[in-house]
Design an enzyme around this catalytic site. Structure first.
Site, PDB file in Angstrom:
ATOM      1  N   GLU A 259      44.933  41.433  37.776  1.00 15.06           N
ATOM      2  CA  GLU A 259      43.372  41.905  38.415  1.00 15.06           C
ATOM      3  C   GLU A 259      42.690  41.508  39.550  1.00 15.06           C
ATOM      4  OE1 GLU A 259      40.134  44.877  37.858  1.00 15.06           O
ATOM      5  OE2 GLU A 259      40.822  44.378  36.139  1.00 15.06           O
TER       6      GLU A 259
ATOM      7  N   ARG B 130      27.878  39.079  34.776  1.00 15.90           N
ATOM      8  CA  ARG B 130      28.046  39.930  34.013  1.00 15.90           C
ATOM      9  C   ARG B 130      28.050  38.896  32.946  1.00 15.90           C
ATOM     10  NH1 ARG B 130      33.349  43.343  36.673  1.00 15.90           N
ATOM     11  NH2 ARG B 130      32.527  44.022  38.256  1.00 15.90           N
TER      12      ARG B 130
ATOM     13  N   ARG C 177      36.940  34.507  34.557  1.00  8.83           N
ATOM     14  CA  ARG C 177      35.925  35.218  34.260  1.00  8.83           C
ATOM     15  C   ARG C 177      35.252  34.788  34.163  1.00  8.83           C
ATOM     16  NH1 ARG C 177      37.535  40.022  30.946  1.00  8.83           N
ATOM     17  NH2 ARG C 177      39.618  39.725  31.422  1.00  8.83           N
TER      18      ARG C 177
ATOM     19  N   SER D  88      39.879  47.216  41.567  1.00  7.97           N
ATOM     20  CA  SER D  88      40.034  48.302  40.336  1.00  7.97           C
ATOM     21  C   SER D  88      39.345  49.432  41.708  1.00  7.97           C
ATOM     22  CB  SER D  88      39.150  48.047  39.397  1.00  7.97           C
ATOM     23  OG  SER D  88      39.501  49.411  38.428  1.00  7.97           O
TER      24      SER D  88
ATOM     25  N   ARG E 139      38.593  35.385  42.960  1.00 11.67           N
ATOM     26  CA  ARG E 139      39.641  35.197  42.083  1.00 11.67           C
ATOM     27  C   ARG E 139      41.114  36.205  43.717  1.00 11.67           C
ATOM     28  NH1 ARG E 139      40.924  39.638  37.109  1.00 11.67           N
ATOM     29  NH2 ARG E 139      39.105  39.007  36.523  1.00 11.67           N
TER      30      ARG E 139
END
Length: 434
Positions: free
Chosen positions: A357, A270, A285, A360, A398
């Protein structure tokens, strides 16, 4: 993609529904495109009717021995006009599709109304954050203290937002992915898949990364230096949702093939466009990270039960690892582009003293299926659009961050939770080599 019939028959309701997401529907543009489409279609139909009458006249002239040449010349002219109108219709249909591709999904009535993440609703909280009798370190300090997390080397190789793991920490990262896969395949009934990491643009249109979010993707050029000199633009996947969901693109599935439950462990790439300055420290991130993805393809009437099930499957990993977390229902202003309803799982990170988070889980209803033309044959034998769901089960990096911070010890070592020890030969502790 939204059903164009919704806009044609109840444009005001669609506009109101999109307004809940903070999106203003350009109703004037849609109405102009629709007027243009109807005008061209009406002219095309009238022309076809004229050609049909002319064809009969030509037949009659030939049968009676009359001169059909003038009629044939007129028919040729009408044929040229019809081709021109067909091109016009293709053009307006393409512009209408481009308009629809820019619109997000409509949210489910149970999705909370709100403008931002501040309006998300906590559904449940599981586990109690640990109280430490010493100064808490974050994962960066822990990893660098162990000599196993090296951002300097990663930056030399690739720039910012990359990680270089060594030794036992790299092994735990690998073990986490294996533990997740084994749980989802062996206990939750998913079929493990190995998928490409590079896809064509058409796949990204199907799962909605294109055209709206191209800036978030890493592109590669195949067979040339650029599209201008014959190179083909392809993209590194940002999630295995892309490849798993697109596996049913342009297919009509048998009803008894559903539900289809797929999982894959892949790297994800990403660009994090628009996130500069956010989470610049550590592994939260990254431009490259690993994730175990869960995808379900189901009958429309089953999709909301499937969302609850998929979410529980993702939660099971956190429960077994003993990581405190909470489940959040995302509001209309924070929900993803393709989703009608989403639950976020947020794991407790002691180093940040916050929930962050880690998964999701979304029901996209028929939004992706309509783009992909992914269907199943109903009991009546009619092809119907499937519903698609996806969720992280979980983001591996994560999860490693959460494990490090929640199971840290005063001396900087990290305890390994019992559920993971069989994947590490019984190892119970990550400590700095003597």
């Amino acid at each position: 993609m939204l059903d164009v019939q919704l806009l044609r028959h109840d444009l005001a309701r669609v506009a109101d529904a999109l307004a809940l997401r903070g999106v203003t529907l350009d109703t004037a543009r849609f109405e102009a495109l629709e007027r243009e489409r109807k005008t061209v279609q009406t002219r095309t139909q009238a022309l076809q009717a004229t050609r049909n009458s002319l064809s009969k006249a030509i037949g009659a002239a030939r049968s009676s021995g009359g001169d059909s040449a003038p009629l044939l010349a007129q028919a040729a002219e009408l044929g040229d006009e019809q081709k021109r109108l067909e091109h016009e219709l293709d053009d307006v249909q393409a512009r209408l599709r481009d308009f629809l591709l820019e619109l997000p999904n409509l949210t489910h009535p149970s999705t909370p109304a709100g403008r931002s993440a501040e309006d998300n609703i906590e559904v449940r909280r599981v586990g109690t954050p640990r109280e430490f009798g010493f100064r808490v370190r974050d994962h960066v300090e822990l990893g660098e203290g162990l000599g196993m997390l090296d951002f300097e080397t990663a930056a030399k190789l690739s720039g910012a937002r990359f990680s270089f793991l060594r030794g036992p920490l790299a092994r735990v990262h690998r073990a986490l992915a294996q533990f997740m896969l084994d749980t989802h395949v062996g206990e939750h009934g998913y079929t493990e898949c190995y998928t490409p990491y590079i896809v064509d643009a058409s796949a990204l249109v199907g799962t909605t990364q294109l055209p709206k979010f191209e800036a978030d993707m890493f592109a590669v050029i195949r067979g040339g230096r650029s599209p201008a000199d014959g190179g083909e633009r392809q993209y590194l996947i940002s999630t295995a949702e892309i490849t798993l969901t697109n596996s049913v693109r342009e297919r009509i599935l048998a009803a008894d093939a559903l539900p289809l439950k797929l999982t894959a462990h892949t790297p994800c790439f990403r660009s994090e466009a628009g996130s500069y300055g956010k989470d610049t420290r550590g592994m939260i991130r990254q431009h490259q990270f690993d994730k175990v993805e869960l995808v379900q393809v189901v009958r429309p009437e089953d999709s909301y039960a499937a969302l609850e099930e998929l979410t529980r499957h993702a939660e099971a990993i956190l429960v077994r690892l003993g990581l405190p977390y909470r489940v959040m229902a995302l509001c209309t202003g924070d929900i993803g582009f393709a989703s009608a309803k989403t639950y976020d799982l947020e794991v407790w990170l002691p180093g940040q003293s916050a929930y962050r988070e880690i998964s999701s889980c979304s029901n996209c209803e028929a939004f992706q299926a309509r783009r992909m033309q992914a269907r199943y044959r109903s009991a009546q034998g009619k092809p119907e659009l499937v519903h698609t769901l996806n969720g992280s089960g979980l983001a591996v990096g994560r999860t490693l961050v959460a494990l490090m911070e929640n199971f840290q010890r005063e001396d900087g070592s990290i305890a390994i939770p019992p559920a993971l020890r069989p994947y590490l030969g019984g190892q119970e502790l990550i400590a700095r080599p003597a």
